[in-house]
Design an enzyme around this catalytic site. Structure first.
Site: not given
Length: 315
Positions: A177, A185, A190, A194, A220
């Site tokens: 994670d 974010n 975002h 990405d 994630e």
């Protein structure tokens, strides 16, 4: 196109080869069925074969049946060459697995036409297989990162569990994670998030061993499935990933970013299931987060004993 002629009569074989070469094809020749069978078992075997019915060692019908028994997604197109003109004989050849037939003595124009039909069928078959493979790839891949998606990585884990049981191998799964990903974010947007996910994908590709597999579980979170030798330190491959991520700078539209991973690792015994491994690795991941992040925690360390898995007795 590469075409194999399996014909024991030298004159007939030479005439067939001459017509086909004049039409621009690459021609291989076999003087009997056994020789042709050996050639057709090679990795780059011809995709179109002209098979004489009557041959020594292995006749045409036997050769056709053997070829059709091969486990392959790319079966060759078979044209049976025969002087047998009775309808029953033609049906016998087609029932054995031939795609088409050509009577002897052959007409050069008819030969070229039937080979052209075979070429079109081979091209159509290749296009269908390519379309099928593209659909399979699309169904098993995460659209953003190109990694296995959740369903595919869990299917892979299930298969690896079965393999580990059969061969007594050590199997480890790591739930990975990205630390504070929501902060990325929220702060940078975002699209930057990405880019971080895609860059992490490249780090995984360069840090994982050949027999390790990774998939995106969602958001994630990533799952790494790793097979190991008995007695190996199961933390090492996961800590190598963690360290490589921590040492990297991720280039994004918002500038270079530093990220870290927390990883929870669970080991599978002979009675492990996908669910028990996911639960154990999740719990270990939570412990890694609670202990300060950017670390690898082994699920078995929670009680200083191996996880009690279905079908196993805890020591």
């Amino acid at each position: 196109m590469r075409i194999l002629i399996a014909e024991d009569d030298f004159t007939s074989r030479a005439m067939l080869a001459a017509v086909l070469r004049k039409s621009g094809h690459e021609v291989l020749e076999a003087g009997n069925g056994a020789e042709a069978w050996e050639m057709l078992q090679q990795p780059q075997a011809p995709k179109l074969v002209i098979v004489d019915w009557m041959m020594p060692e292995l006749d045409g019908l036997e050769l056709v049946r053997l070829v059709r028994s091969l486990p392959t997604d790319h079966p060759p197109y078979l044209i049976m060459l025969t002087a047998k003109g009775e309808k029953a004989d033609i049906i016998t050849g087609l029932d054995a697995g031939a795609n088409d037939y050509l009577g002897k003595p052959f007409d050069p124009g008819e030969l070229r036409a039937r080979v052209e039909v075979g070429s079109r069928m081979i091209e159509m078959q290749a296009a269908l297989i390519a379309s099928r493979e593209a659909l399979v790839h699309q169904a098993t891949r995460d659209p953003l990162t190109g990694m296995f998606n959740r369903r595919a990585i869990l299917d892979h884990l299930d298969k690896e569990l079965a393999h580990a049981r059969r061969h007594g191998e050590l199997l480890a799964v790591g739930m990975c994670d990205i630390d504070h990903f929501k902060r990325i974010n929220d702060t940078h947007g975002h699209q930057t998030g990405d880019e971080v996910l895609c860059s992490l994908t490249q780090i995984f590709k360069h840090s994982l061993r050949q027999h390790d597999t990774v998939g995106r579980m969602g958001g994630e979170e990533f799952l790494v499935v790793s097979t190991m030798q008995a007695g190996a330190d199961c933390r090492l491959p996961f800590d190598r990933i963690r360290q490589l991520v921590a040492d990297s700078r991720i280039a994004t539209r918002s500038g270079d970013l530093a990220i870290t991973l927390s990883i929870g690792v669970a080991l599978a015994g002979s009675g492990a299931t996908v669910d028990t491994l996911l639960e154990a690795s999740d719990l270990a991941l939570y412990r890694a987060k609670g202990a300060g992040r950017n670390r690898v925690v082994l699920a078995q360390d929670q009680e200083d004993t191996p996880i009690s898995l279905p079908g196993e007795d805890a020591p």
